[in-house]
Motif scaffolding. Structure first.
Motif, short mmCIF file in Angstrom:
data_model
loop_
_atom_site.label_atom_id
_atom_site.label_comp_id
_atom_site.label_asym_id
_atom_site.label_seq_id
_atom_site.Cartn_x
_atom_site.Cartn_y
_atom_site.Cartn_z
N LEU A 54 86.93 47.49 61.42
CA LEU A 54 87.79 46.34 61.67
C LEU A 54 89.26 46.62 61.37
O LEU A 54 90.14 46.08 62.04
CB LEU A 54 87.31 45.12 60.88
N SER A 55 89.53 47.50 60.42
CA SER A 55 90.94 47.84 60.15
C SER A 55 91.52 48.64 61.32
O SER A 55 92.69 48.45 61.68
CB SER A 55 91.09 48.60 58.83
N VAL A 56 90.73 49.49 61.94
CA VAL A 56 91.18 50.24 63.12
C VAL A 56 91.40 49.29 64.30
O VAL A 56 92.41 49.38 65.00
CB VAL A 56 90.17 51.36 63.48
N VAL A 57 90.47 48.38 64.52
CA VAL A 57 90.62 47.39 65.59
C VAL A 57 91.90 46.59 65.40
O VAL A 57 92.71 46.43 66.32
CB VAL A 57 89.40 46.43 65.64
N LYS A 58 92.12 46.10 64.20
CA LYS A 58 93.30 45.28 63.92
C LYS A 58 94.59 46.06 64.15
O LYS A 58 95.54 45.56 64.75
CB LYS A 58 93.24 44.76 62.48
N ARG A 59 94.62 47.30 63.72
CA ARG A 59 95.82 48.13 63.90
C ARG A 59 96.08 48.39 65.38
O ARG A 59 97.21 48.28 65.85
CB ARG A 59 95.66 49.45 63.14
N GLU A 65 100.57 44.48 70.52
CA GLU A 65 101.10 43.12 70.47
C GLU A 65 100.08 42.07 70.88
O GLU A 65 100.39 41.08 71.54
CB GLU A 65 102.39 43.02 71.30
N GLY A 66 98.84 42.29 70.46
CA GLY A 66 97.77 41.34 70.72
C GLY A 66 97.40 40.59 69.46
O GLY A 66 98.15 40.57 68.48
N SER A 67 96.23 39.97 69.49
CA SER A 67 95.78 39.22 68.32
C SER A 67 94.27 39.29 68.20
O SER A 67 93.56 39.52 69.17
CB SER A 67 96.22 37.75 68.42
N VAL A 68 93.79 39.11 66.97
CA VAL A 68 92.36 39.05 66.67
C VAL A 68 92.13 37.78 65.86
O VAL A 68 92.85 37.52 64.89
CB VAL A 68 91.87 40.27 65.85
N ARG A 69 91.13 37.01 66.25
CA ARG A 69 90.78 35.79 65.54
C ARG A 69 89.28 35.84 65.23
O ARG A 69 88.49 36.35 66.03
CB ARG A 69 91.12 34.58 66.41
N VAL A 70 88.89 35.31 64.07
CA VAL A 70 87.49 35.35 63.63
C VAL A 70 87.00 33.93 63.36
O VAL A 70 87.69 33.15 62.72
CB VAL A 70 87.34 36.18 62.34
N GLU A 71 85.82 33.63 63.87
CA GLU A 71 85.12 32.39 63.53
C GLU A 71 83.74 32.80 63.02
O GLU A 71 83.07 33.61 63.65
CB GLU A 71 84.96 31.49 64.75
N THR A 72 83.34 32.23 61.90
CA THR A 72 82.05 32.60 61.34
C THR A 72 81.32 31.37 60.81
O THR A 72 81.95 30.40 60.40
CB THR A 72 82.21 33.68 60.23
#
Length: 103
Positions: A54-59, A65-72
């Motif tokens: 997940l740290s690689v994905v986020k970087r 210049e995108g975004s990642v959002r999590v719903e759990t």
């Protein structure tokens, strides 16, 4: 005009504990604070990741210049990833062809 490509990764697991949410994208975070239960420790060798995915994905997403959002919830977790394409032609091809012919 820029266009946005959005995709969702879903699972049906038990969800992510609220106390872990703020640490999800930190390198080496695995939801535990003890070295003995980390995947590189002898007690759970190969049973968990090492907390880099997940740290690689986020970087990667941040660099583009995108975004990642999590719903759990107790019924699973959804990761929403948004990336700008900058080129509408990427949407006009089959997925296997994206990245060919200069796009």
């Amino acid at each position: 005009e820029d266009h946005i490509f959005e995709f969702v990764i879903r699972d049906t697991g038990k969800g992510i504990p609220p106390k872990d949410m703020e640490y999800l994208f930190r390198a080496f975070f695995t939801g535990t604070s003890t070295v003995e239960t980390h995947s590189s420790g002898e007690h759970q060798y190969l049973s968990r990741g090492i907390g880099l995915g997940l740290s690689v994905v986020k970087r990667f997403v941040d660099l583009h210049e995108g975004s990642v959002r999590v719903e759990t919830s107790s019924e699973g977790t959804n990761f929403y990833v948004r990336l700008p394409t900058g080129d509408r032609r990427a949407f006009d091809r089959p997925a296997g062809e994206i990245g060919r012919s200069g796009i």
